[in-house]
Design a protein around this motif. Sequence first.
Motif, PDB file in Angstrom:
ATOM      1  N   ALA A  74       0.828  -1.203   0.000  1.00 19.16           N
ATOM      2  CA  ALA A  74       0.000   0.000   0.000  1.00 19.16           C
ATOM      3  C   ALA A  74       0.868   1.260   0.000  1.00 19.16           C
ATOM      4  O   ALA A  74       0.576   2.222  -0.723  1.00 19.16           O
ATOM      5  CB  ALA A  74      -0.932  -0.008   1.216  1.00 19.16           C
ATOM      6  N   ASN A  75       1.909   1.279   0.792  1.00 14.51           N
ATOM      7  CA  ASN A  75       2.791   2.460   0.843  1.00 14.51           C
ATOM      8  C   ASN A  75       3.539   2.651  -0.472  1.00 14.51           C
ATOM      9  O   ASN A  75       3.740   3.780  -0.925  1.00 14.51           O
ATOM     10  CB  ASN A  75       3.788   2.334   1.989  1.00 14.51           C
ATOM     11  N   ILE A  76       3.971   1.572  -1.090  1.00  9.19           N
ATOM     12  CA  ILE A  76       4.675   1.659  -2.375  1.00  9.19           C
ATOM     13  C   ILE A  76       3.749   2.230  -3.444  1.00  9.19           C
ATOM     14  O   ILE A  76       4.133   3.099  -4.232  1.00  9.19           O
ATOM     15  CB  ILE A  76       5.239   0.290  -2.791  1.00  9.19           C
ATOM     16  N   ALA A  77       2.498   1.764  -3.457  1.00  9.64           N
ATOM     17  CA  ALA A  77       1.531   2.277  -4.430  1.00  9.64           C
ATOM     18  C   ALA A  77       1.231   3.748  -4.183  1.00  9.64           C
ATOM     19  O   ALA A  77       1.097   4.537  -5.125  1.00  9.64           O
ATOM     20  CB  ALA A  77       0.246   1.444  -4.359  1.00  9.64           C
ATOM     21  N   ALA A  78       1.128   4.143  -2.914  1.00  4.24           N
ATOM     22  CA  ALA A  78       0.843   5.539  -2.576  1.00  4.24           C
ATOM     23  C   ALA A  78       2.007   6.449  -3.005  1.00  4.24           C
ATOM     24  O   ALA A  78       1.777   7.552  -3.510  1.00  4.24           O
ATOM     25  CB  ALA A  78       0.603   5.675  -1.087  1.00  4.24           C
ATOM     26  N   VAL A  79       3.203   6.009  -2.850  1.00  2.00           N
ATOM     27  CA  VAL A  79       4.362   6.813  -3.240  1.00  2.00           C
ATOM     28  C   VAL A  79       4.455   6.927  -4.757  1.00  2.00           C
ATOM     29  O   VAL A  79       4.808   7.978  -5.289  1.00  2.00           O
ATOM     30  CB  VAL A  79       5.654   6.221  -2.632  1.00  2.00           C
ATOM     31  N   ASN A  80       4.140   5.854  -5.454  1.00  2.34           N
ATOM     32  CA  ASN A  80       4.198   5.877  -6.916  1.00  2.34           C
ATOM     33  C   ASN A  80       3.185   6.853  -7.507  1.00  2.34           C
ATOM     34  O   ASN A  80       3.392   7.393  -8.590  1.00  2.34           O
ATOM     35  CB  ASN A  80       3.980   4.483  -7.498  1.00  2.34           C
TER      36      ASN A  80
END
Length: 81
Positions: A74-80
């Motif tokens: 979830a954090n990786i997707a939010a940063v992308n």
Amino acid sequence: MDKYTIEQRVQIVKIYYQNNESIRKTFRAVREFYGRNNRPAASTIRRLVNKFEASGTVADKVVPVRQRNARSAANIAAVNQ
């Protein structure tokens, strides 16, 4: 140098106490197991005995590893985005 196994550590501590807590006598006694030039150092024997007397064990302490919480899907997707 490789670490000693738990059985080897216990053996070294036993031999130390069987030889009236003498490092020199312990050196001579462990010669038959480790050979003349591969015996544990005096500092190793003292460290093992001190660890045994302080904690009752010769096993290494387990060091907790900090978990990496920030790297989730979830954090990786939010940063992308």
